[in-house]
Design an enzyme around this catalytic site. Structure first.
Site, PDB file in Angstrom:
ATOM      1  N   SER A 192       1.460 -20.441 -37.040  1.00  0.00           N
ATOM      2  CA  SER A 192       1.511 -19.846 -35.700  1.00  0.00           C
ATOM      3  C   SER A 192       0.097 -19.768 -35.161  1.00  0.00           C
ATOM      4  O   SER A 192      -0.880 -19.681 -35.931  1.00  0.00           O
ATOM      5  CB  SER A 192       2.105 -18.436 -35.768  1.00  0.00           C
ATOM      6  OG  SER A 192       1.892 -17.725 -34.561  1.00  0.00           O
ATOM      7  N   TYR A 203       1.368  -9.524 -38.408  1.00  0.00           N
ATOM      8  CA  TYR A 203       1.751 -10.928 -38.236  1.00  0.00           C
ATOM      9  C   TYR A 203       0.521 -11.822 -38.343  1.00  0.00           C
ATOM     10  O   TYR A 203       0.567 -12.887 -38.962  1.00  0.00           O
ATOM     11  CB  TYR A 203       2.435 -11.107 -36.885  1.00  0.00           C
ATOM     12  CG  TYR A 203       3.085 -12.461 -36.688  1.00  0.00           C
ATOM     13  CD1 TYR A 203       3.961 -12.971 -37.631  1.00  0.00           C
ATOM     14  CD2 TYR A 203       2.835 -13.202 -35.538  1.00  0.00           C
ATOM     15  CE1 TYR A 203       4.558 -14.210 -37.447  1.00  0.00           C
ATOM     16  CE2 TYR A 203       3.433 -14.438 -35.342  1.00  0.00           C
ATOM     17  CZ  TYR A 203       4.291 -14.942 -36.304  1.00  0.00           C
ATOM     18  OH  TYR A 203       4.881 -16.171 -36.117  1.00  0.00           O
TER      19      TYR A 203
END
Length: 258
Positions: free
Chosen positions: A143, A156
Protein backbone atom coordinates in the site's frame (compact mmCIF):
# COMPACT_ATOMS: atom_id res chain seq x y z
CA UNK A 1 22.66 -29.80 -13.24
CA UNK A 2 24.59 -26.69 -12.04
CA UNK A 3 23.31 -25.29 -8.76
CA UNK A 4 21.73 -22.15 -10.22
CA UNK A 5 20.29 -23.70 -13.37
CA UNK A 6 16.47 -23.38 -13.48
CA UNK A 7 14.76 -26.74 -13.08
CA UNK A 8 11.86 -25.97 -15.38
CA UNK A 9 10.86 -23.81 -18.30
CA UNK A 10 7.13 -24.37 -17.85
CA UNK A 11 4.91 -21.40 -18.69
CA UNK A 12 3.75 -19.17 -15.87
CA UNK A 13 0.07 -19.91 -15.77
CA UNK A 14 -0.56 -21.55 -12.36
CA UNK A 15 -1.30 -19.05 -9.58
CA UNK A 16 -2.46 -19.00 -5.98
CA UNK A 17 -4.30 -15.78 -5.10
CA UNK A 18 -5.14 -14.88 -1.50
CA UNK A 19 -7.77 -12.39 -0.39
CA UNK A 20 -9.94 -13.69 -3.21
CA UNK A 21 -13.38 -13.29 -1.65
CA UNK A 22 -13.73 -9.59 -2.48
CA UNK A 23 -12.11 -6.44 -3.82
CA UNK A 24 -8.71 -6.59 -5.47
CA UNK A 25 -8.27 -10.30 -4.77
CA UNK A 26 -11.51 -11.29 -6.51
CA UNK A 27 -10.78 -8.91 -9.40
CA UNK A 28 -7.34 -10.47 -9.79
CA UNK A 29 -8.82 -13.96 -9.98
CA UNK A 30 -11.26 -12.80 -12.66
CA UNK A 31 -8.51 -11.11 -14.66
CA UNK A 32 -6.12 -14.05 -14.53
CA UNK A 33 -8.82 -16.54 -15.44
CA UNK A 34 -9.81 -14.38 -18.43
CA UNK A 35 -6.21 -14.64 -19.60
CA UNK A 36 -6.06 -18.41 -19.35
CA UNK A 37 -4.43 -18.87 -15.96
CA UNK A 38 -5.17 -21.78 -13.66
CA UNK A 39 -6.02 -20.17 -10.31
CA UNK A 40 -6.51 -21.42 -6.78
CA UNK A 41 -8.59 -18.71 -5.08
CA UNK A 42 -8.00 -18.46 -1.33
CA UNK A 43 -9.95 -16.63 1.37
CA UNK A 44 -11.74 -17.28 4.65
CA UNK A 45 -15.30 -16.92 3.34
CA UNK A 46 -16.10 -20.19 1.61
CA UNK A 47 -19.48 -19.13 0.25
CA UNK A 48 -17.95 -16.19 -1.61
CA UNK A 49 -15.22 -18.39 -3.02
CA UNK A 50 -17.80 -20.86 -4.29
CA UNK A 51 -19.64 -18.08 -6.09
CA UNK A 52 -16.39 -16.81 -7.62
CA UNK A 53 -15.48 -20.34 -8.68
CA UNK A 54 -18.85 -20.80 -10.37
CA UNK A 55 -18.35 -17.51 -12.20
CA UNK A 56 -14.71 -17.93 -13.26
CA UNK A 57 -13.74 -21.57 -13.08
CA UNK A 58 -11.12 -20.88 -10.41
CA UNK A 59 -10.50 -23.57 -7.80
CA UNK A 60 -11.73 -22.40 -4.37
CA UNK A 61 -9.89 -23.14 -1.14
CA UNK A 62 -11.14 -21.70 2.15
CA UNK A 63 -8.22 -20.83 4.43
CA UNK A 64 -7.04 -18.16 6.85
CA UNK A 65 -3.51 -17.08 5.91
CA UNK A 66 -2.70 -16.32 9.55
CA UNK A 67 -3.36 -19.91 10.71
CA UNK A 68 -0.45 -22.32 10.25
CA UNK A 69 -2.60 -25.42 9.80
CA UNK A 70 -4.72 -23.72 7.13
CA UNK A 71 -1.64 -22.63 5.21
CA UNK A 72 -0.11 -26.10 5.43
CA UNK A 73 -3.34 -27.68 4.16
CA UNK A 74 -3.43 -25.21 1.28
CA UNK A 75 0.18 -25.94 0.33
CA UNK A 76 -0.51 -29.68 0.35
CA UNK A 77 -3.64 -29.20 -1.75
CA UNK A 78 -1.81 -27.11 -4.34
CA UNK A 79 1.06 -29.60 -4.50
CA UNK A 80 -1.41 -32.40 -5.18
CA UNK A 81 -3.28 -30.46 -7.86
CA UNK A 82 -0.72 -29.34 -10.38
CA UNK A 83 1.48 -27.10 -8.24
CA UNK A 84 2.12 -23.41 -8.83
CA UNK A 85 4.62 -21.05 -10.31
CA UNK A 86 3.09 -17.77 -9.09
CA UNK A 87 2.03 -16.75 -5.59
CA UNK A 88 -0.03 -13.55 -5.32
CA UNK A 89 -0.52 -12.28 -1.77
CA UNK A 90 -3.50 -9.91 -1.83
CA UNK A 91 -4.92 -10.71 1.63
CA UNK A 92 -4.55 -7.77 4.00
CA UNK A 93 -6.38 -4.73 5.22
CA UNK A 94 -6.73 -1.96 7.76
CA UNK A 95 -8.68 -1.65 10.97
CA UNK A 96 -9.19 1.63 12.75
CA UNK A 97 -8.03 5.18 12.11
CA UNK A 98 -7.20 6.14 15.68
CA UNK A 99 -4.27 8.36 16.66
CA UNK A 100 -1.49 6.78 18.67
CA UNK A 101 -2.90 8.23 21.89
CA UNK A 102 -5.95 5.97 21.63
CA UNK A 103 -4.49 3.06 19.61
CA UNK A 104 -6.52 -0.14 19.85
CA UNK A 105 -4.53 -3.29 20.63
CA UNK A 106 -6.89 -5.62 18.79
CA UNK A 107 -6.81 -3.53 15.62
CA UNK A 108 -3.02 -3.33 15.58
CA UNK A 109 -2.59 -7.04 16.28
CA UNK A 110 -5.01 -7.97 13.51
CA UNK A 111 -3.20 -5.73 11.00
CA UNK A 112 0.18 -7.25 11.84
CA UNK A 113 -1.22 -10.77 11.72
CA UNK A 114 -2.82 -10.51 8.29
CA UNK A 115 -0.49 -8.10 6.49
CA UNK A 116 2.90 -9.18 7.83
CA UNK A 117 2.65 -12.64 9.36
CA UNK A 118 0.08 -13.85 6.85
CA UNK A 119 2.36 -12.85 3.98
CA UNK A 120 5.35 -14.49 5.67
CA UNK A 121 3.47 -17.74 6.30
CA UNK A 122 2.29 -17.99 2.71
CA UNK A 123 5.75 -17.26 1.32
CA UNK A 124 7.42 -19.73 3.68
CA UNK A 125 4.96 -22.47 2.78
CA UNK A 126 5.33 -22.10 -0.98
CA UNK A 127 9.01 -21.25 -1.40
CA UNK A 128 10.12 -24.89 -1.72
CA UNK A 129 7.72 -25.46 -4.64
CA UNK A 130 8.61 -22.16 -6.30
CA UNK A 131 12.32 -22.90 -6.01
CA UNK A 132 11.82 -26.39 -7.40
CA UNK A 133 9.87 -25.02 -10.33
CA UNK A 134 12.85 -22.90 -11.32
CA UNK A 135 10.98 -19.83 -12.57
CA UNK A 136 8.87 -18.76 -9.61
CA UNK A 137 7.12 -15.45 -9.04
CA UNK A 138 5.87 -13.90 -5.80
CA UNK A 139 3.78 -10.74 -5.89
CA UNK A 140 2.91 -8.94 -2.67
CA UNK A 141 0.26 -6.24 -2.60
CA UNK A 142 1.31 -3.59 -0.09
CA UNK A 143 0.00 0.00 0.00
CA UNK A 144 1.09 3.59 -0.39
CA UNK A 145 0.68 3.57 3.40
CA UNK A 146 4.08 1.83 3.29
CA UNK A 147 5.64 4.89 1.63
CA UNK A 148 4.71 7.69 4.05
CA UNK A 149 3.00 7.77 7.46
CA UNK A 150 -0.10 9.84 8.06
CA UNK A 151 -2.20 10.88 11.02
CA UNK A 152 -4.51 8.15 12.21
CA UNK A 153 -2.64 5.58 10.14
CA UNK A 154 0.06 4.47 12.56
CA UNK A 155 -1.04 0.85 12.82
CA UNK A 156 -1.68 0.39 9.11
CA UNK A 157 1.50 2.32 8.25
CA UNK A 158 3.51 0.05 10.52
CA UNK A 159 1.97 -3.12 9.13
CA UNK A 160 2.45 -2.11 5.51
CA UNK A 161 5.98 -0.78 6.15
CA UNK A 162 6.66 -4.22 7.64
CA UNK A 163 5.19 -6.04 4.65
CA UNK A 164 7.24 -3.84 2.33
CA UNK A 165 10.39 -4.66 4.29
CA UNK A 166 9.90 -8.40 4.09
CA UNK A 167 9.19 -8.09 0.37
CA UNK A 168 12.52 -6.35 -0.15
CA UNK A 169 14.39 -8.88 1.95
CA UNK A 170 12.74 -11.72 0.06
CA UNK A 171 13.84 -10.28 -3.28
CA UNK A 172 17.46 -10.26 -2.10
CA UNK A 173 17.26 -13.76 -0.68
CA UNK A 174 15.54 -15.47 -3.60
CA UNK A 175 17.19 -13.94 -6.68
CA UNK A 176 19.74 -16.76 -6.64
CA UNK A 177 16.84 -19.21 -6.92
CA UNK A 178 15.49 -17.37 -9.99
CA UNK A 179 12.41 -16.22 -8.09
CA UNK A 180 11.24 -12.75 -9.02
CA UNK A 181 9.59 -10.74 -6.26
CA UNK A 182 7.16 -7.99 -7.28
CA UNK A 183 5.57 -5.36 -5.06
CA UNK A 184 2.39 -3.58 -6.17
CA UNK A 185 1.72 -0.45 -4.11
CA UNK A 186 -1.81 0.95 -4.55
CA UNK A 187 -2.95 4.33 -3.32
CA UNK A 188 -6.64 5.19 -3.05
CA UNK A 189 -8.75 2.28 -4.32
CA UNK A 190 -12.52 2.33 -3.94
CA UNK A 191 -13.77 -1.14 -3.08
CA UNK A 192 -16.88 -2.40 -1.32
CA UNK A 193 -15.14 -3.41 1.90
CA UNK A 194 -11.76 -1.76 2.59
CA UNK A 195 -12.91 1.56 4.08
CA UNK A 196 -16.06 -0.04 5.51
CA UNK A 197 -14.01 -2.61 7.45
CA UNK A 198 -11.49 -0.01 8.54
CA UNK A 199 -14.13 2.32 9.91
CA UNK A 200 -16.10 -0.17 11.94
CA UNK A 201 -18.77 -0.94 9.35
CA UNK A 202 -20.04 2.66 9.17
CA UNK A 203 -21.24 3.22 5.56
CA UNK A 204 -21.40 7.01 5.90
CA UNK A 205 -17.84 7.22 7.21
CA UNK A 206 -16.63 4.87 4.49
CA UNK A 207 -18.30 6.94 1.78
CA UNK A 208 -16.50 10.08 2.99
CA UNK A 209 -13.12 8.49 2.20
CA UNK A 210 -13.91 8.75 -1.52
CA UNK A 211 -16.19 11.79 -1.41
CA UNK A 212 -15.52 14.27 -4.20
CA UNK A 213 -12.81 12.15 -5.87
CA UNK A 214 -13.86 12.05 -9.50
CA UNK A 215 -12.10 8.84 -10.50
CA UNK A 216 -10.59 6.82 -7.69
CA UNK A 217 -8.96 3.57 -8.64
CA UNK A 218 -11.16 0.49 -8.54
CA UNK A 219 -10.22 -3.12 -7.89
CA UNK A 220 -10.10 -3.95 -11.60
CA UNK A 221 -7.46 -1.25 -12.18
CA UNK A 222 -5.13 -2.88 -9.68
CA UNK A 223 -5.91 -6.35 -11.01
CA UNK A 224 -4.86 -5.20 -14.48
CA UNK A 225 -1.48 -4.11 -13.11
CA UNK A 226 -1.01 -7.33 -11.15
CA UNK A 227 -1.83 -9.42 -14.20
CA UNK A 228 0.55 -7.40 -16.37
CA UNK A 229 3.40 -7.73 -13.89
CA UNK A 230 3.15 -11.51 -13.46
CA UNK A 231 2.50 -12.05 -17.17
CA UNK A 232 5.74 -10.46 -18.37
CA UNK A 233 8.63 -12.68 -19.47
CA UNK A 234 10.25 -14.03 -16.35
CA UNK A 235 13.56 -12.21 -16.71
CA UNK A 236 11.69 -8.90 -16.27
CA UNK A 237 11.11 -8.02 -12.62
CA UNK A 238 8.97 -4.99 -11.80
CA UNK A 239 10.41 -4.52 -8.34
CA UNK A 240 7.95 -1.87 -7.15
CA UNK A 241 4.89 -0.49 -8.94
CA UNK A 242 3.13 2.48 -7.33
CA UNK A 243 -0.39 2.96 -8.68
CA UNK A 244 -2.57 5.93 -7.73
CA UNK A 245 -5.45 7.83 -9.28
CA UNK A 246 -4.41 11.08 -10.95
CA UNK A 247 -6.36 12.93 -8.25
CA UNK A 248 -3.98 11.55 -5.62
CA UNK A 249 -0.65 13.23 -6.33
CA UNK A 250 0.76 11.96 -3.03
CA UNK A 251 -0.52 10.42 0.19
CA UNK A 252 -1.14 13.91 1.57
CA UNK A 253 -2.53 15.50 -1.61
CA UNK A 254 -5.92 14.31 -2.83
CA UNK A 255 -8.05 16.46 -5.13
CA UNK A 256 -11.71 16.48 -4.13
CA UNK A 257 -14.10 18.32 -6.44
CA UNK A 258 -17.26 18.70 -4.38
Amino acid sequence: MPENTPASTAPFKHAVVTGASSGIGAATVRKLRSEGWSVVAVARRAERLEALAAETGAVPFAADVTIDDDVAALAAFVAGNGGLDTLINIAGGARGADPMATANNDDWEWMFQVNVLGTMKMVRAFLPALRAHGHGTILNLTSSAALAPYEGGGGYNAAKFGQKAITGALRLEEAEHNIRVIEVVPGLVQTDEFALNRLGGDPAAAAKVYEGVAEPLVAEDVADVVSYAVGLPHHINLDEIVIRPVAQAANHKLIRRL
